[in-house]
Scaffold this motif. Structure first.
Motif, PDB file in Angstrom:
ATOM      1  N   ASP A 186     -18.248 -94.681   4.550  1.00  0.00           N
ATOM      2  CA  ASP A 186     -18.444 -94.817   3.104  1.00  0.00           C
ATOM      3  C   ASP A 186     -17.775 -93.635   2.396  1.00  0.00           C
ATOM      4  O   ASP A 186     -17.461 -92.612   3.015  1.00  0.00           O
ATOM      5  CB  ASP A 186     -19.947 -94.884   2.762  1.00  0.00           C
ATOM      6  CG  ASP A 186     -20.668 -93.611   3.149  1.00  0.00           C
ATOM      7  OD1 ASP A 186     -20.661 -92.660   2.337  1.00  0.00           O
ATOM      8  OD2 ASP A 186     -21.224 -93.564   4.265  1.00  0.00           O
ATOM      9  N   ASN A 187     -17.533 -93.785   1.095  1.00  0.00           N
ATOM     10  CA  ASN A 187     -16.782 -92.779   0.329  1.00  0.00           C
ATOM     11  C   ASN A 187     -17.398 -91.392   0.419  1.00  0.00           C
ATOM     12  O   ASN A 187     -16.688 -90.400   0.592  1.00  0.00           O
ATOM     13  CB  ASN A 187     -16.679 -93.194  -1.141  1.00  0.00           C
ATOM     14  CG  ASN A 187     -15.692 -94.323  -1.333  1.00  0.00           C
ATOM     15  OD1 ASN A 187     -14.824 -94.525  -0.492  1.00  0.00           O
ATOM     16  ND2 ASN A 187     -15.829 -95.051  -2.408  1.00  0.00           N
ATOM     17  N   LYS A 188     -18.702 -91.307   0.258  1.00  0.00           N
ATOM     18  CA  LYS A 188     -19.367 -89.994   0.279  1.00  0.00           C
ATOM     19  C   LYS A 188     -19.156 -89.305   1.619  1.00  0.00           C
ATOM     20  O   LYS A 188     -18.827 -88.110   1.674  1.00  0.00           O
ATOM     21  CB  LYS A 188     -20.853 -90.153  -0.023  1.00  0.00           C
ATOM     22  CG  LYS A 188     -21.581 -88.816  -0.133  1.00  0.00           C
ATOM     23  CD  LYS A 188     -23.018 -89.013  -0.539  1.00  0.00           C
ATOM     24  CE  LYS A 188     -23.784 -87.727  -0.739  1.00  0.00           C
ATOM     25  NZ  LYS A 188     -23.346 -86.534  -0.126  1.00  0.00           N
ATOM     26  N   THR A 189     -19.310 -90.036   2.701  1.00  0.00           N
ATOM     27  CA  THR A 189     -19.118 -89.462   4.042  1.00  0.00           C
ATOM     28  C   THR A 189     -17.670 -89.033   4.234  1.00  0.00           C
ATOM     29  O   THR A 189     -17.398 -87.942   4.760  1.00  0.00           O
ATOM     30  CB  THR A 189     -19.522 -90.472   5.131  1.00  0.00           C
ATOM     31  OG1 THR A 189     -20.892 -90.818   4.946  1.00  0.00           O
ATOM     32  CG2 THR A 189     -19.327 -89.901   6.524  1.00  0.00           C
ATOM     33  N   ARG A 190     -16.734 -89.881   3.820  1.00  0.00           N
ATOM     34  CA  ARG A 190     -15.306 -89.542   3.960  1.00  0.00           C
ATOM     35  C   ARG A 190     -14.985 -88.241   3.224  1.00  0.00           C
ATOM     36  O   ARG A 190     -14.350 -87.340   3.770  1.00  0.00           O
ATOM     37  CB  ARG A 190     -14.421 -90.670   3.418  1.00  0.00           C
ATOM     38  CG  ARG A 190     -14.402 -91.903   4.268  1.00  0.00           C
ATOM     39  CD  ARG A 190     -13.348 -92.913   3.848  1.00  0.00           C
ATOM     40  NE  ARG A 190     -13.422 -93.322   2.455  1.00  0.00           N
ATOM     41  CZ  ARG A 190     -12.443 -93.131   1.557  1.00  0.00           C
ATOM     42  NH1 ARG A 190     -11.321 -92.554   1.916  1.00  0.00           N
ATOM     43  NH2 ARG A 190     -12.577 -93.548   0.324  1.00  0.00           N
ATOM     44  N   ILE A 191     -15.420 -88.160   1.969  1.00  0.00           N
ATOM     45  CA  ILE A 191     -15.083 -86.986   1.154  1.00  0.00           C
ATOM     46  C   ILE A 191     -15.805 -85.747   1.655  1.00  0.00           C
ATOM     47  O   ILE A 191     -15.183 -84.693   1.859  1.00  0.00           O
ATOM     48  CB  ILE A 191     -15.399 -87.257  -0.336  1.00  0.00           C
ATOM     49  CG1 ILE A 191     -14.434 -88.315  -0.878  1.00  0.00           C
ATOM     50  CG2 ILE A 191     -15.286 -85.969  -1.155  1.00  0.00           C
ATOM     51  CD1 ILE A 191     -14.765 -88.808  -2.271  1.00  0.00           C
ATOM     52  N   ASP A 192     -17.108 -85.853   1.875  1.00  0.00           N
ATOM     53  CA  ASP A 192     -17.882 -84.679   2.300  1.00  0.00           C
ATOM     54  C   ASP A 192     -17.454 -84.176   3.681  1.00  0.00           C
ATOM     55  O   ASP A 192     -17.364 -82.961   3.910  1.00  0.00           O
ATOM     56  CB  ASP A 192     -19.383 -84.980   2.285  1.00  0.00           C
ATOM     57  CG  ASP A 192     -19.932 -85.135   0.876  1.00  0.00           C
ATOM     58  OD1 ASP A 192     -19.228 -84.738  -0.071  1.00  0.00           O
ATOM     59  OD2 ASP A 192     -21.050 -85.656   0.718  1.00  0.00           O
ATOM     60  N   SER A 193     -17.183 -85.089   4.603  1.00  0.00           N
ATOM     61  CA  SER A 193     -16.731 -84.685   5.945  1.00  0.00           C
ATOM     62  C   SER A 193     -15.361 -84.014   5.863  1.00  0.00           C
ATOM     63  O   SER A 193     -15.116 -82.990   6.520  1.00  0.00           O
ATOM     64  CB  SER A 193     -16.666 -85.897   6.877  1.00  0.00           C
ATOM     65  OG  SER A 193     -17.933 -86.479   7.037  1.00  0.00           O
ATOM     66  N   SER A 194     -14.480 -84.579   5.054  1.00  0.00           N
ATOM     67  CA  SER A 194     -13.143 -83.990   4.883  1.00  0.00           C
ATOM     68  C   SER A 194     -13.242 -82.601   4.272  1.00  0.00           C
ATOM     69  O   SER A 194     -12.548 -81.670   4.695  1.00  0.00           O
ATOM     70  CB  SER A 194     -12.278 -84.890   4.002  1.00  0.00           C
ATOM     71  OG  SER A 194     -12.076 -86.136   4.625  1.00  0.00           O
ATOM     72  N   LEU A 195     -14.106 -82.448   3.284  1.00  0.00           N
ATOM     73  CA  LEU A 195     -14.282 -81.132   2.655  1.00  0.00           C
ATOM     74  C   LEU A 195     -14.840 -80.115   3.640  1.00  0.00           C
ATOM     75  O   LEU A 195     -14.417 -78.952   3.638  1.00  0.00           O
ATOM     76  CB  LEU A 195     -15.204 -81.248   1.434  1.00  0.00           C
ATOM     77  CG  LEU A 195     -14.557 -81.807   0.167  1.00  0.00           C
ATOM     78  CD1 LEU A 195     -15.614 -82.102  -0.891  1.00  0.00           C
ATOM     79  CD2 LEU A 195     -13.511 -80.841  -0.375  1.00  0.00           C
ATOM     80  N   THR A 196     -15.755 -80.541   4.491  1.00  0.00           N
ATOM     81  CA  THR A 196     -16.301 -79.639   5.505  1.00  0.00           C
ATOM     82  C   THR A 196     -15.192 -79.140   6.423  1.00  0.00           C
ATOM     83  O   THR A 196     -15.095 -77.939   6.723  1.00  0.00           O
ATOM     84  CB  THR A 196     -17.391 -80.353   6.337  1.00  0.00           C
ATOM     85  OG1 THR A 196     -18.447 -80.757   5.465  1.00  0.00           O
ATOM     86  CG2 THR A 196     -17.946 -79.444   7.418  1.00  0.00           C
ATOM     87  N   LEU A 197     -14.332 -80.039   6.851  1.00  0.00           N
ATOM     88  CA  LEU A 197     -13.216 -79.660   7.733  1.00  0.00           C
ATOM     89  C   LEU A 197     -12.221 -78.760   7.007  1.00  0.00           C
ATOM     90  O   LEU A 197     -11.708 -77.794   7.581  1.00  0.00           O
ATOM     91  CB  LEU A 197     -12.525 -80.914   8.265  1.00  0.00           C
ATOM     92  CG  LEU A 197     -13.351 -81.737   9.255  1.00  0.00           C
ATOM     93  CD1 LEU A 197     -12.710 -83.098   9.482  1.00  0.00           C
ATOM     94  CD2 LEU A 197     -13.523 -81.000  10.573  1.00  0.00           C
TER      95      LEU A 197
END
Length: 201
Positions: free
Chosen positions: A40-51
């Motif tokens: 989902d969008n939130k997971t994609r964005i938040d996971s990418s930001l963490t990396l």
């Protein structure tokens, strides 16, 4: 897949590299995660930001990580985060006026039109100096036309675009110019409103 597990797998995949290589690899992996539309969008964005944050911790000068982070923060409408990010990008690329234009845009989002206009003007002058030494750079000239519009020099911008139509004849360049001329009529206020109303699907 669980967000934490996904991030751990990606981190372990780059453990054998040195810091700069790890940082670059994490930056690439962040974009792999972002383009995984099974999440989902939130997971994609938040996971990418963490990396990307991990990539930046490893290499404070990883421009690509900041650039990607800025784009993701923009999608989250995190103006303060965008501002922090673009400050570092301008610091890393002081000779590229495009990033000053972008910082000016963030000032506009922060409702600080004085500093926004100051940066737009500074960018225009920097473009003029760069184009004195390399007037054949298509992208630089197109950016210059956009910068002129931001400081309300519409006639000058139109003149630059008309000259570009004479100077650049490749099919790809002509298509870009045609699209730009037809669609670049928005005011600064309209551009800001479009940004505020834009959401990813």
């Amino acid at each position: 897949m669980n967000k934490t597990l996904l991030i751990l797998i990606l981190i372990f995949s780059v453990i054998s590299c040195n810091k700069n290589e790890k940082s670059k690899e994490l930056t690439k992996q962040a974009m792999v995660v972002f383009t995984d539309y099974n999440l989902d969008n939130k997971t994609r964005i938040d996971s990418s930001l963490t990396l990307l944050n991990l990539a930046i911790e490893l290499d404070k000068n990883n421009f690509k990580a900041y650039e990607n982070k800025y784009g993701l923060l923009s999608q989250k409408k995190d103006i303060d985060g965008m501002f922090s990010c673009i400050n570092k990008m301008v610091e890393l690329r002081p000779n590229q006026p495009y990033w000053k234009l972008t910082k000016g845009f963030v000032y506009d989002l922060k409702k600080d039109s004085v500093n926004a206009f100051k940066l737009y003007t500074e960018s225009v002058n920097q473009y003029k100096n760069l184009l004195k030494t390399d007037s054949s750079d298509f992208n630089l000239t197109l950016e210059f036309a956009g910068a002129l519009k931001l400081v309300n020099e519409n006639k000058s911008a139109d003149s630059v675009l008309k000259q570009m139509q004479l100077d650049y004849k490749s099919e790809h360049q002509m298509q870009i110019l045609d699209y730009y001329i037809k669609n670049d009529t928005l005011t600064r206020k309209e551009v800001i409103e479009n940004w505020k109303n834009y959401t990813i699907e």
